[in-house]
Design an enzyme around this catalytic site. Structure first.
Site, PDB file in Angstrom:
ATOM      1  N   ARG A  50     -15.432 -57.290  33.464  1.00  0.00           N
ATOM      2  CA  ARG A  50     -16.802 -57.059  33.907  1.00  0.00           C
ATOM      3  C   ARG A  50     -17.388 -58.400  34.342  1.00  0.00           C
ATOM      4  NH1 ARG A  50     -21.598 -57.139  30.882  1.00  0.00           N
ATOM      5  NH2 ARG A  50     -20.357 -57.424  29.026  1.00  0.00           N
ATOM      6  N   TYR A 102     -29.531 -37.465  51.026  1.00  0.00           N
ATOM      7  CA  TYR A 102     -28.709 -36.975  49.927  1.00  0.00           C
ATOM      8  C   TYR A 102     -29.603 -36.567  48.772  1.00  0.00           C
ATOM      9  CZ  TYR A 102     -25.623 -36.991  45.894  1.00  0.00           C
ATOM     10  OH  TYR A 102     -24.969 -36.656  44.736  1.00  0.00           O
ATOM     11  N   ASP A 175     -28.037 -45.860  53.593  1.00  0.00           N
ATOM     12  CA  ASP A 175     -26.937 -45.041  53.087  1.00  0.00           C
ATOM     13  C   ASP A 175     -26.106 -44.649  54.300  1.00  0.00           C
ATOM     14  OD1 ASP A 175     -25.202 -43.063  52.248  1.00  0.00           O
ATOM     15  OD2 ASP A 175     -26.663 -42.032  50.990  1.00  0.00           O
ATOM     16  N   LYS A 200     -16.132 -40.837  49.391  1.00  0.00           N
ATOM     17  CA  LYS A 200     -16.028 -40.032  50.604  1.00  0.00           C
ATOM     18  C   LYS A 200     -15.064 -40.680  51.617  1.00  0.00           C
ATOM     19  CE  LYS A 200     -19.290 -37.508  48.640  1.00  0.00           C
ATOM     20  NZ  LYS A 200     -19.834 -38.340  47.552  1.00  0.00           N
TER      21      LYS A 200
END
Length: 377
Positions: A50, A102, A175, A200
């Site tokens: 991380r 969205y 987006d 996607k």
């Protein structure tokens, strides 16, 4: 960078040959922690997974090259990436977004507004005059845009939208999930941040959950996004990052086939007696076609929607009646998907009852067209 050079960078994953084995395919690094020497010095450049390990950073570097970005960060999902951007809005800050976008992002924005964490105004996608009237100079802290706008596929002209946002003192975030960097690069049109649900098109195989943020330049806001990314731990895993990078290698060729299939389906459905209208920016009849042709330089994508004359019940039957199109939520994969969108988004959604959303994959276009025809019959 010329498009052919971007494509080479994607196909070859930046031409990084593994120095130890000579492997052409990048390795996957799954270690969560990294060793130190006798003086506590790092043996490599990373001490802990991380915010990112070697595989995550490699995938981020590929996407940054495609976007022309100063830096890219991978998140555990598209919504995690969106939430990180919204988190940078100061308490009471003002956000302008779209009426059509969205539904998950819009629901999160409305939730934050209901808790008085921020205030939000919504404008029709692409309506520059409405946007100009909605921004508040010195008060608006973020303009959030999606183009093409899901699920009606309205087009937003990015460059003048950026001008309006910047004149009000706000960054523009895009987006661009449905217009990946093989066809649209918002940062080159003066957007400040670009977001993708990497689940996607970037992955393209429906086997990864991930999100991406890229920035045009390193700013205090981007530094804050980095801190949120690290502190919340909303990180993409090593295997997810490797699968994402595997998908990126075929992005250009997949998107070309998906765009060609969607255009063929759209043209065929325009004349079908059961179809009221076809919503696809690749059609010259689409209201945003001229802008889309300028911004989407290598295809209009595989996403289109049909509005049916028979209303809700006809839309339900079409989504349930296909044999090649799979009835499922998502988009951008190699397999073609179909969805009656309104019941997915819920009763408060502005999506019309009669709208069916299609994600065209890479199957033969003729087979997709015949599948829709038999279902409509």
């Amino acid at each position: 960078m010329a498009d052919e050079h971007r494509e080479i960078a994607a196909v070859q994953a930046l031409h990084r040959i593994d120095p130890e084995t000579g492997a052409v395919i990048p390795p996957v690094h799954l270690s969560s922690t990294y060793g130190r020497g006798s003086d506590n010095e790092l043996l490599g450049s990373i001490d802990y997974r991380r915010p990112h390990g070697p595989t995550e950073q490699h995938a981020a570097d590929v996407i940054a090259r495609l976007e022309g970005a100063a830096e890219t960060r991978l998140f555990s999902s598209g919504m995690a990436a969106i939430a990180a951007v919204f988190e940078t809005v100061p308490t009471g800050g003002h956000v302008v977004a779209q009426t059509e976008m969205y539904y998950g992002a819009k629901a999160l924005l409305n939730r934050l507004a209901a808790k008085q964490r921020l205030s939000a105004s919504f404008v029709e996608p692409g309506n520059l005059e409405a946007l100009r009237n909605s921004v508040r100079p010195g008060e608006t802290d973020l303009v959030w845009v999606e183009t093409p706008a899901n699920p009606g596929w309205k087009i937003v002209d990015i460059a003048p939208t950026a001008d309006i946002a910047h004149a009000a003192g706000a960054p523009l975030a895009i987006d661009s999930t449905c217009a990946p960097p093989c066809t649209t690069r918002p940062l080159e049109l003066d957007a400040d941040i670009v977001m993708h649900s990497a689940t996607k098109y970037l992955n393209g195989h429906s086997d990864v959950l991930a999100g991406v943020l890229s920035t045009r330049e390193i700013t205090p806001r981007w530094a804050e996004i980095g801190e949120i990314h690290n502190k919340t731990g909303a990180l993409a895993g090593g295997m997810e990052s490797w699968l994402l990078m595997r998908g990126l290698r075929t992005l250009f060729i997949r998107f070309e086939r998906q765009s060609a299939n969607a255009l063929a389906v759209a043209e065929a459905m325009q004349t079908h007696p059961a179809v009221e209208s076809v919503l696809y920016p690749g059609l010259p009849s689409h209201t945003g076609h001229e802008i889309a042709a300028r911004q989407m330089t290598n295809g209009f994508g595989g996403m289109l929607s049909l509005r049916l004359k028979g209303g809700y019940e006809a839309a339900r039957k079409l989504a349930a009646g296909t044999k090649i199109f799979i009835q499922a939520t998502s988009l951008g994969g190699v397999e073609s998907l179909i969805e009656h969108r309104k019941p997915i988004e819920g009763p408060d959604s502005p999506t019309p009852d009669d709208l069916v959303r299609l994600s065209c994959g890479i199957e033969p276009a003729e087979s997709l067209i015949e599948d829709l025809r038999q279902a409509l019959a």
